[in-house]
Design an enzyme around this catalytic site. Structure first.
Site, PDB file in Angstrom:
ATOM      1  N   GLY A 172      66.174  -4.942  16.342  1.00  0.00           N
ATOM      2  CA  GLY A 172      65.683  -4.797  17.717  1.00  0.00           C
ATOM      3  C   GLY A 172      64.420  -5.588  17.956  1.00  0.00           C
ATOM      4  O   GLY A 172      63.443  -5.082  18.509  1.00  0.00           O
ATOM      5  N   ALA A 173      64.461  -6.874  17.549  1.00  0.00           N
ATOM      6  CA  ALA A 173      63.237  -7.687  17.620  1.00  0.00           C
ATOM      7  C   ALA A 173      63.171  -8.557  18.880  1.00  0.00           C
ATOM      8  O   ALA A 173      62.277  -9.379  19.011  1.00  0.00           O
ATOM      9  CB  ALA A 173      63.121  -8.557  16.369  1.00  0.00           C
ATOM     10  N   ASP A 223      74.882  -5.331  16.347  1.00  0.00           N
ATOM     11  CA  ASP A 223      74.656  -3.988  16.880  1.00  0.00           C
ATOM     12  C   ASP A 223      74.462  -3.071  15.679  1.00  0.00           C
ATOM     13  O   ASP A 223      75.372  -2.944  14.850  1.00  0.00           O
ATOM     14  CB  ASP A 223      75.885  -3.577  17.699  1.00  0.00           C
ATOM     15  CG  ASP A 223      75.726  -2.205  18.331  1.00  0.00           C
ATOM     16  OD1 ASP A 223      74.869  -1.426  17.874  1.00  0.00           O
ATOM     17  OD2 ASP A 223      76.494  -1.922  19.276  1.00  0.00           O
ATOM     18  N   VAL A 224      73.304  -2.444  15.564  1.00  0.00           N
ATOM     19  CA  VAL A 224      73.031  -1.643  14.360  1.00  0.00           C
ATOM     20  C   VAL A 224      74.005  -0.474  14.203  1.00  0.00           C
ATOM     21  O   VAL A 224      74.159   0.058  13.110  1.00  0.00           O
ATOM     22  CB  VAL A 224      71.561  -1.134  14.290  1.00  0.00           C
ATOM     23  CG1 VAL A 224      70.586  -2.288  14.126  1.00  0.00           C
ATOM     24  CG2 VAL A 224      71.198  -0.251  15.487  1.00  0.00           C
ATOM     25  N   ASN A 239      63.727  -0.722  13.568  1.00  0.00           N
ATOM     26  CA  ASN A 239      62.972  -0.549  14.816  1.00  0.00           C
ATOM     27  C   ASN A 239      63.866  -0.350  16.038  1.00  0.00           C
ATOM     28  O   ASN A 239      63.426   0.231  17.030  1.00  0.00           O
ATOM     29  CB  ASN A 239      62.082  -1.800  14.994  1.00  0.00           C
ATOM     30  CG  ASN A 239      61.523  -1.918  16.394  1.00  0.00           C
ATOM     31  OD1 ASN A 239      60.554  -1.254  16.739  1.00  0.00           O
ATOM     32  ND2 ASN A 239      62.148  -2.742  17.233  1.00  0.00           N
ATOM     33  N   SER A 298      58.774   8.348  16.044  1.00  0.00           N
ATOM     34  CA  SER A 298      57.984   8.529  17.268  1.00  0.00           C
ATOM     35  C   SER A 298      57.183   9.819  17.130  1.00  0.00           C
ATOM     36  O   SER A 298      57.603  10.735  16.411  1.00  0.00           O
ATOM     37  CB  SER A 298      58.930   8.659  18.468  1.00  0.00           C
ATOM     38  OG  SER A 298      58.257   9.239  19.567  1.00  0.00           O
ATOM     39  N   TYR A 339      66.274  12.257  22.154  1.00  0.00           N
ATOM     40  CA  TYR A 339      65.414  11.260  21.480  1.00  0.00           C
ATOM     41  C   TYR A 339      64.579  11.937  20.388  1.00  0.00           C
ATOM     42  O   TYR A 339      64.514  11.462  19.251  1.00  0.00           O
ATOM     43  CB  TYR A 339      64.513  10.623  22.544  1.00  0.00           C
ATOM     44  CG  TYR A 339      63.563   9.553  22.059  1.00  0.00           C
ATOM     45  CD1 TYR A 339      64.004   8.242  21.855  1.00  0.00           C
ATOM     46  CD2 TYR A 339      62.215   9.839  21.837  1.00  0.00           C
ATOM     47  CE1 TYR A 339      63.113   7.248  21.433  1.00  0.00           C
ATOM     48  CE2 TYR A 339      61.326   8.857  21.422  1.00  0.00           C
ATOM     49  CZ  TYR A 339      61.783   7.564  21.215  1.00  0.00           C
ATOM     50  OH  TYR A 339      60.904   6.585  20.804  1.00  0.00           O
ATOM     51  N   LYS A 362      64.612  11.159  16.336  1.00  0.00           N
ATOM     52  CA  LYS A 362      63.390  10.623  15.709  1.00  0.00           C
ATOM     53  C   LYS A 362      62.887  11.581  14.616  1.00  0.00           C
ATOM     54  O   LYS A 362      62.276  11.149  13.641  1.00  0.00           O
ATOM     55  CB  LYS A 362      62.316  10.366  16.764  1.00  0.00           C
ATOM     56  CG  LYS A 362      62.641   9.185  17.684  1.00  0.00           C
ATOM     57  CD  LYS A 362      62.788   7.882  16.918  1.00  0.00           C
ATOM     58  CE  LYS A 362      62.815   6.668  17.807  1.00  0.00           C
ATOM     59  NZ  LYS A 362      63.022   5.410  17.065  1.00  0.00           N
ATOM     60  N   ILE A 396      53.321   3.518  23.716  1.00  0.00           N
ATOM     61  CA  ILE A 396      53.042   2.086  23.527  1.00  0.00           C
ATOM     62  C   ILE A 396      53.546   1.340  24.767  1.00  0.00           C
ATOM     63  O   ILE A 396      54.632   1.643  25.294  1.00  0.00           O
ATOM     64  CB  ILE A 396      53.752   1.556  22.251  1.00  0.00           C
ATOM     65  CG1 ILE A 396      53.418   2.408  21.014  1.00  0.00           C
ATOM     66  CG2 ILE A 396      53.410   0.079  22.017  1.00  0.00           C
ATOM     67  CD1 ILE A 396      51.972   2.417  20.564  1.00  0.00           C
TER      68      ILE A 396
HETATM   69  P1  NAP Z   1      62.108  -1.858  23.817  1.00  0.00           P
HETATM   70  O1  NAP Z   1      61.054  -2.779  24.303  1.00  0.00           O
HETATM   71  O2  NAP Z   1      63.002  -1.184  24.796  1.00  0.00           O
HETATM   72  O3  NAP Z   1      62.993  -2.625  22.723  1.00  0.00           O
HETATM   73  C1  NAP Z   1      64.063  -1.984  22.110  1.00  0.00           C
HETATM   74  C2  NAP Z   1      64.717  -2.958  21.174  1.00  0.00           C
HETATM   75  O4  NAP Z   1      65.793  -2.265  20.495  1.00  0.00           O
HETATM   76  C3  NAP Z   1      65.328  -4.148  21.897  1.00  0.00           C
HETATM   77  O5  NAP Z   1      64.920  -5.340  21.247  1.00  0.00           O
HETATM   78  C4  NAP Z   1      66.835  -3.920  21.753  1.00  0.00           C
HETATM   79  O6  NAP Z   1      67.558  -5.142  21.533  1.00  0.00           O
HETATM   80  C5  NAP Z   1      66.911  -3.115  20.469  1.00  0.00           C
HETATM   81  N1  NAP Z   1      68.165  -2.356  20.354  1.00  0.00           N
HETATM   82  C6  NAP Z   1      68.574  -1.309  21.114  1.00  0.00           C
HETATM   83  N2  NAP Z   1      69.813  -0.930  20.727  1.00  0.00           N
HETATM   84  C7  NAP Z   1      70.171  -1.765  19.701  1.00  0.00           C
HETATM   85  C8  NAP Z   1      71.322  -1.866  18.885  1.00  0.00           C
HETATM   86  N3  NAP Z   1      72.365  -1.028  19.053  1.00  0.00           N
HETATM   87  N4  NAP Z   1      71.365  -2.817  17.925  1.00  0.00           N
HETATM   88  C9  NAP Z   1      70.316  -3.667  17.749  1.00  0.00           C
HETATM   89  N5  NAP Z   1      69.200  -3.628  18.505  1.00  0.00           N
HETATM   90  C10 NAP Z   1      69.134  -2.681  19.471  1.00  0.00           C
HETATM   91  O7  NAP Z   1      61.473  -0.650  22.977  1.00  0.00           O
HETATM   92  P2  NAP Z   1      60.132  -0.530  22.111  1.00  0.00           P
HETATM   93  O8  NAP Z   1      59.195   0.271  22.894  1.00  0.00           O
HETATM   94  O9  NAP Z   1      59.746  -1.850  21.579  1.00  0.00           O
HETATM   95  O10 NAP Z   1      60.683   0.424  20.947  1.00  0.00           O
HETATM   96  C11 NAP Z   1      60.909  -0.045  19.623  1.00  0.00           C
HETATM   97  C12 NAP Z   1      61.017   1.186  18.721  1.00  0.00           C
HETATM   98  O11 NAP Z   1      59.798   1.933  18.788  1.00  0.00           O
HETATM   99  C13 NAP Z   1      62.123   2.151  19.117  1.00  0.00           C
HETATM  100  O12 NAP Z   1      62.731   2.698  17.973  1.00  0.00           O
HETATM  101  C14 NAP Z   1      61.373   3.238  19.874  1.00  0.00           C
HETATM  102  O13 NAP Z   1      62.050   4.469  19.863  1.00  0.00           O
HETATM  103  C15 NAP Z   1      60.087   3.293  19.091  1.00  0.00           C
HETATM  104  N6  NAP Z   1      58.966   3.878  19.815  1.00  0.00           N
HETATM  105  C16 NAP Z   1      58.521   3.341  20.982  1.00  0.00           C
HETATM  106  C17 NAP Z   1      57.447   3.935  21.645  1.00  0.00           C
HETATM  107  C18 NAP Z   1      56.910   3.410  22.944  1.00  0.00           C
HETATM  108  O14 NAP Z   1      56.098   4.124  23.587  1.00  0.00           O
HETATM  109  N7  NAP Z   1      57.281   2.210  23.382  1.00  0.00           N
HETATM  110  C19 NAP Z   1      56.848   5.085  21.102  1.00  0.00           C
HETATM  111  C20 NAP Z   1      57.332   5.595  19.903  1.00  0.00           C
HETATM  112  C21 NAP Z   1      58.375   4.980  19.258  1.00  0.00           C
HETATM  113  P3  NAP Z   1      68.527  -5.826  22.668  1.00  0.00           P
HETATM  114  O15 NAP Z   1      67.768  -5.759  23.962  1.00  0.00           O
HETATM  115  O16 NAP Z   1      68.711  -7.206  22.122  1.00  0.00           O
HETATM  116  O17 NAP Z   1      69.806  -5.041  22.689  1.00  0.00           O
END
Ligand code: NAP
Length: 248
Positions: free
Chosen positions: A10-11, A63-64, A90, A143, A156, A160, A189
């Site tokens: 998910g980069a 797709d993971v 991630n 999370s 969620y 987590k 974040i």
């Molecule tokens: P984001 O900006 O929405 O990015 C999510 C990423 O996950 C995207 O690059 C997406 O890739 C990828 N993804 C989703 N489903 C996928 C799949 N089936 N296979 C491969 N890739 C997949 O979210 P983020 O905020 O960066 O979150 C990243 C991680 O941090 C997540 O696990 C989230 O739960 C965790 N987190 C986030 C926060 C926050 O406040 N933002 C807080 C705590 C934890 P595509 O778009 O290419 O599909």
């Protein structure tokens, strides 16, 4: 970190994007995994190369949830770079619903991306590389809601929390193989995952956070870099939470 090989799932966006960029700048071989966001993944590669033309980057769509796609990705990374040293699980999605509105399909989808996705990538890398090499660092992005729960995010929070359980159990199992497993449990974040929150919501949240700011992607990436490096060689089975003091 020079020449370590790392997969970041998910980069294409947000936290994973920043992690991938940081490792590329450290001289690592980086597999940038994406699923739906091909243009953003290509743009990330271009951004990294424009800053460092010698960066060692591979883009891989998988797709993971899909074990066959994950296995192919892992095989391709090993074929290209010879080994895998670090995995950052991630990839993730958000979901805001009252518990009574969550469908069984919602539950399975969240499970498949979060828990099965982490399982798929981790087991594939262990079987194909890390156990044989007796070396590795696995970093799972959980999370704070997996630690303390969040209203309207039961699905969620459930998954987590499962990631934290998987991290702790696997750390015990893999310690004798010199493979470390840790979790990072971020607070709020600033990424598109929180794009449902308007300015007022964000300001209200800020007031609840002792350090009085929303987290940045680098707040998470910095911990991931530490957990990937040999500087954390005595740390396994831990959950580190960059959350500005929101949860202590
Ligand atoms: P984001 O900006 O929405 O990015 C999510 C990423 O996950 C995207 O690059 C997406 O890739 C990828 N993804 C989703 N489903 C996928 C799949 N089936 N296979 C491969 N890739 C997949 O979210 P983020 O905020 O960066 O979150 C990243 C991680 O941090 C997540 O696990 C989230 O739960 C965790 N987190 C986030 C926060 C926050 O406040 N933002 C807080 C705590 C934890 P595509 O778009 O290419 O599909």
């Amino acid at each position: 970190m020079n020449k370590k090989t790392i997969i970041v799932t998910g980069a294409s966006h947000g936290i994973g994007r920043k992690i991938a960029k940081e490792f590329a700048h450290l001289g690592c071989n980086v597999c940038i995994n994406y699923n739906n966001s091909k243009p953003q993944a290509i743009n990330l590669k271009e951004e990294i190369i424009s800053e460092n033309k010698n960066a060692s980057i591979m883009l891989y769509k998988a797709d993971v949830k899909n074990r066959a796609e994950v296995d192919e990705m892992v095989d391709t990374v090993i074929k290209n770079f010879g080994k895998i040293d670090v995995v950052v699980n991630n990839a993730g999605i958000a979901e805001y619903k009252l518990f009574i509105d969550i469908t069984y399909e919602d539950l399975l989808n969240m499970f498949n991306i979060t828990v099965a996705g982490t399982f798929n990538v981790t087991q594939s890398v262990l079987k194909k590389c890390m156990i044989r090499n007796k070396s590795g660092s696995i970093i799972n992005i959980s999370s704070i809601w997996g630690m303390v729960g969040s209203s309207c995010e039961v699905n969620y929070s459930t998954m987590k929390a499962a990631i934290i359980g998987m991290t702790k159990a696997l750390a015990k199992e893999l310690g004798p193989s010199n493979i470390r497993v840790n979790a990072v449990a971020p607070g709020v974040i600033d990424t598109k995952m929180n794009s449902n929150l308007n300015h007022e919501d964000m300001e209200n949240l800020k007031e609840e956070i002792p350090l009085n700011r929303i987290g940045k992607v680098e707040d998470v990436a910095n911990i991931v870099k530490f957990l990937a490096s040999d500087e954390s060689s005595y740390i396994t089975g831990q959950v580190i939470s960059p959350n500005g003091g929101l949860v202590i």
